[in-house]
Every structure is written in structure tokens, then in C-alpha cells.
Write an enzyme that holds these catalytic residues in place. Structure first.
Site, PDB file in Angstrom:
ATOM      1  N   HIS A   1      15.110   1.277 -10.695  1.00  0.00           N
ATOM      2  CA  HIS A   1      13.885   0.631 -11.203  1.00  0.00           C
ATOM      3  C   HIS A   1      12.938   0.242 -10.054  1.00  0.00           C
ATOM      4  CE1 HIS A   1      16.228  -0.004 -14.982  1.00  0.00           C
ATOM      5  NE2 HIS A   1      17.203  -0.223 -14.112  1.00  0.00           N
TER       6      HIS A   1
ATOM      7  N   SER B   1      -9.268   7.443   8.335  1.00  0.00           N
ATOM      8  CA  SER B   1     -10.337   7.078   7.416  1.00  0.00           C
ATOM      9  C   SER B   1     -11.646   7.106   8.171  1.00  0.00           C
ATOM     10  CB  SER B   1     -10.077   5.670   6.867  1.00  0.00           C
ATOM     11  OG  SER B   1     -11.293   5.091   6.426  1.00  0.00           O
TER      12      SER B   1
ATOM     13  N   LYS C   1      -6.639   3.025   9.694  1.00  0.00           N
ATOM     14  CA  LYS C   1      -5.923   3.770   8.668  1.00  0.00           C
ATOM     15  C   LYS C   1      -5.216   5.014   9.164  1.00  0.00           C
ATOM     16  CE  LYS C   1      -6.627   3.362   4.413  1.00  0.00           C
ATOM     17  NZ  LYS C   1      -5.658   2.994   3.383  1.00  0.00           N
TER      18      LYS C   1
ATOM     19  N   GLU D   1       0.552  12.955  -0.527  1.00  0.00           N
ATOM     20  CA  GLU D   1      -0.168  12.744  -1.795  1.00  0.00           C
ATOM     21  C   GLU D   1      -0.532  14.073  -2.449  1.00  0.00           C
ATOM     22  OE1 GLU D   1      -3.285   9.441  -1.268  1.00  0.00           O
ATOM     23  OE2 GLU D   1      -2.598   9.916   0.741  1.00  0.00           O
TER      24      GLU D   1
END
Ligand code: ARG
Length: 459
Positions: free
Chosen positions: A157, A278, A284, A291
């Protein structure tokens, strides 16, 4: 003007819209090499069986090589009026060698031709997927071996469950990708039958030798039923099914990498080579490759559903619907290969952060099950009662804002008087993982056995 391939029956050529919806050359030019290999095998067989002369077959085989080099060299002019790769190649062959080109299509049809070309193409993709999976498996194995006994939290979970080892977690993906590999090999074995010579649907009256063309093209045997040979696309669907499952596995691993590389987790550092920055936030470092991998699964599932839907309810044998098979498979294959390569690179380059993994392993009362097991083993308590006692100790620790090993013996004994100081031995995460020696368990001894087994399998 009517079509040069079937102009005999037609007075007028197609409407521009008809040509646009009908033509597949825009995408099936990717089958050029397979088409030419199939035609060369067919030409050799036509000569060997005496259906055409050796001289004509030699002209065809040579001419086809010329056409192939034009295509590979980028000088070939593809024509939409000629619909597809099969007719584009044949028409050019006619220009190159003249009259003998007209004999090439004896005893075959575009229906068995396209089925053969596409099988050859899909077979190459299965081989590429096999190679990609093997390198990915090796990358996962290397990670597992480097951290076979490093502890980290295991989750259910996405809540901390019990400590596991980094090696064990990596080896879970080895099992998944290992099954993908076996599915790829299975699919290849099943699909490796040659449709060539099924002709339009019924076979042919020419004395062709299907064994010969099957062997020349590396197939195990000819397809046994001519209707099935030209109308089956389940080899492509099986590729998409295998690709879908593999992409699903890749997406789960990718999701873990996204989570693990976040500032909140800091379980791994992804390499600069597989991250991006970024344009506005200087600090970043984004896990874009992971992704995108997580997302690629969408188009691969989409291709699978699309082709399933195209094939569903089609009567035997060939229908033009089936021309819609190729773009789906091309797209899915391209993105699967890219995804496998990107995952391999990310896994090989990433640095697991051992100290953070270990610190996280101890949080979330991860050794509560070890405590309950100790109560059963040492005090002879029924497991249900041990579960309850341990639950009370977790509640106490939570209230005090500490972890289980931080409770004093007095605290413990206030919940159950028979608890002794030995209990603290099982509350350490290293003891916890070391104790899980059951078959397939997370103990480093077991993980190392699995690593050795997989190295053997892949060697
Ligand atoms: N371009 C067609 C396809 O991809 C080739 C087969 C055409 N056969 C036919 N009977 N029209 O399916």
C-alpha cells in the site's frame, strides 16, 4: 489512367480520396528489406521448380538487389499510386530488368506476400526485444549484486511493511523481465511459420515448393493452412501482448525510480545522463526518462487494443482492414525498444543511497512483525495474541514519538510481563532481513543464491 497492375478490368483510375485512404506506402516502406528478401526466395524457388527459367530468376534476384540498394541509398522514388511497398518494388523491378519482372508474381499474391513480410519484420523485433531484455536483466543483476545485503523498507500500500534487501527488490524485477524474455521467446517460436505460397487464400496450382521458401527465409516450416496463413495476425497481436506486459513492468519500475529519486525519499540518485534540468528552477534534476517510460505503456496498450479491435469479427480470409496492423505494431515496437534501452541505461547508471535506504528501513515500525514472531517463538504465544501485544507496543511507541527499538524493557514489560531483553535482537533491521531465509525470502543468503542462478541462466 487505370492501375498498371490491374488495369485490364478498369476503365478509370481511382479518385484522389480513394488513393489517399488506400495507400499504405507511407508506412509500409519499412517492410522493404523483408519484401525483397521474400521475393528473392520466391524467385529462387520458381526456378528450382521449373516454373520460371534460371535466367529469369537470376535477373529477378539481381534486379531486386539493385532495388534494395536504391531504397537503402535513399534514391528510390516511392509512389502513392502504386499503393504499397509490394507494388512499388515490383514496378521498379520492371523498370530495371524488364519483362522477367512480370513473372515474379507467379504462384503468389500480395496477401501471402504481406503476411510473410510482416512476420519477418515482427520476428526481427522479437529478436531486438530479446537482446534489450537480456542487457536490462544484466543491469538489474549488477545492481542486485552490489547491494545484495543493503536494507531498505519493503512496502505494501506504499506504507512501510517490513525491511527487505535492495538486492531482493532488484531481483523482483529480474523475475519480471525474465518472464518477459521467456514470453518473447515463446512468441517467436510460435510465429515462425511461413505464409508464402498460400497465394491469395486457396493455394496455387503451380508446383511451388513451400518448404524451400520457408527454409530460405529462416522459418521453421510453412503455415499449414492457406486461409489461416493470409488472414492470421495473431503473431502481431502476440507481439503487442508481450510488449504490453513488458511495458507495464517497465512502467512500475519507472514509477519507483520517480518516487525514489524525490527529495522526500532519496533512495537513489539518477545519473545526469538520464535526467533533465528546469529552465526556471536552478536546483531541479528531473527524472524525465523514467516519467516517459511510465507513459510509453499508454501507446503500447493502445496499439494492442487497436489491432485487437481491427481483427475482431473479420471474416476469413484477407480483408483490407488488416492493412491497419502495421502502424500500430511499428509504433509499439519503436517505443518498446527505446523504453528498454532507456531503462537499461537508467538502472546501470543510478546510485542507490545506502545510508538513506538503511535509515528508512527502520522507520514506520518495520520490525513489528519480527517482534510478534519473537513472542510466538520464545514465549509460545498464539500468533493472534502476539499480533495484539505488538500492536499495543506500536501504539505506545507512536505516542512517545519513537520507534520500537527505542522503547525500554520496562515499557515492553508493562504491556507483557514475560518479555525479556533478548527481544531487542530481533528489532534491528539487519537481523530482520537475515532471519527471512525461507525460499524466495529477502535474506541476503537467499538473494545471493538467486543472483547466482540468474547469472547462470543468462550466461
Ligand atoms: N498493403 C496491403 C496490406 O498491407 C497488402 C495486401 C493487399 N492485398 C489486397 N488484396 N489488396 O495489407
Amino acid at each position: 489512367t487505370s492501375n498498371q497492375m490491374w488495369g485490364g478490368r478498369f476503365a478509370a483510375g481511382p479518385d484522389a480520396i480513394m488513393e489517399a485512404i488506400n495507400a499504405s506506402i507511407g508506412f509500409d516502406k519499412r517492410l522493404a528489406a523483408q519484401d525483397i528478401a521474400g521475393s528473392r526466395a520466391h524467385a529462387a524457388m520458381l526456378a528450382a521448380t521449373g516454373i520460371v527459367s534460371d535466367k529469369d530468376a537470376e535477373a529477378m534476384r539481381e534486379g531486386l538487389l539493385t532495388v534494395l540498394s536504391e531504397i537503402e541509398g535513399g534514391t528510390f522514388e516511392f509512389s502513392t499510386a502504386l499503393e504499397d511497398i509490394h507494388m512499388n518494388v515490383e514496378a521498379r523491378l520492371k523498370e530495371v530488368i524488364g519483362e522477367p519482372a512480370g513473372r515474379l508474381h507467379t504462384g503468389r499474391s500480395r496477401n501471402d506476400q504481406v503476411a510473410t513480410d510482416f512476420r519477418l519484420w515482427v520476428r526481427d523485433q522479437l529478436d531486438a526485444a530479446e537482446a534489450g531484455l537480456v542487457t536490462l536483466l544484466q543491469a538489474c543483476l549488477a545492481q542486485a549484486e552490489a547491494g545484495a545485503d543493503w536494507v531498505m523498507p519493503g512496502f505494501t500500500h506504499l506504507q512501510v511493511a517490513q525491511p527487505v534487501t535492495w538486492g531482493h527488490h532488484m531481483m523482483a524485477y529480474v523475475e519480471m523481465f525474465g518472464r518477459d524474455l521467456s514470453r518473447v521467446r515463446d512468441a517467436r517460436r510460435r510465429m515462425n511459420e511461413c505464409p508464402l505460397g498460400a497465394a491469395a487464400l486457396a493455394g496455387t496450382s503451380f508446383p511451388i515448393d513451400r518448404e524451400m521458401t520457408a527454409e530460405a527465409l529462416g522459418f521453421d516450416r510453412p503455415c499449414a493452412n492457406s486461409l489461416d496463413a493470409v488472414s492470421d495476425r495473431d503473431f502481431a497481436l502476440e507481439f503487442l501482448g508481450v510488449a504490453s506486459i513488458c511495458a507495464m513492468h517497465l512502467s512500475r519500475f519507472a514509477e519507483e525510480l520517480v518516487i525514489w529519486s524525490s527529495a522526500q525519499f532519496r533512495f537513489v540518485a539518477l545519473s545526469d545522463r538520464f535526467s533533465t534540468g528546469s529552465s526556471i528552477m536552478p536546483q531541479k534534476k528531473n527524472p524525465d526518462a523514467a516519467e516517459l517510460l511510465r507513459a510509453k505503456v499508454g501507446r503500447i496498450f493502445g496499439a494492442n487494443v487497436a489491432l485487437m479491435t481491427v481483427m475482431k469479427g473479420l471474416p476469413l480470409a484477407y480483408s483490407k482492414d488488416m492493412q491497419e496492423d502495421k502502424e500500430q505494431v511499428f509504433d509499439a515496437a519503436d517505443h518498446l525498444m527505446l523504453a528498454l534501452a532507456a531503462m537499461e541505461g537508467m538502472v546501470r547508471d543510478m546510485s542507490p543511497l545506502r545510508d538513506n535506504l538503511e535509515a528508512a528501513a527502520a522507520t514506520g515500525f518495520s520490525t513489528a512483525t519480527d517482534l510478534a514472531d519473537w513472542l510466538v517463538r520464545v514465549l509460545g504465544m498464539p500468533f493472534r495474541e502476539a499480533h495484539h501485544v505488538t500492536g499495543s507496543l506500536v501504539a505506545m511507541a507512536e505516542k512517545k514519538g519513537c520507534d520500537l527499538p527505542d522503547l525500554s524493557l520496562e515499557d515492553m514489560q508493562s504491556v507483557h510481563a514475560a518479555i525479556t531483553g533478548d527481544v531487542f535482537d530481533v528489532l534491528g533491521v539487519h537481523n530482520s532481513v537475515a532471519s527471512r531465509t525461507s525460499l524466495g525470502g529477502t535474506a541476503p543468503v537467499r538473494v545471493r543464491e538467486q543472483i547466482a542462478r540468474w547469472k547462470e541462466i543468462l550466461s
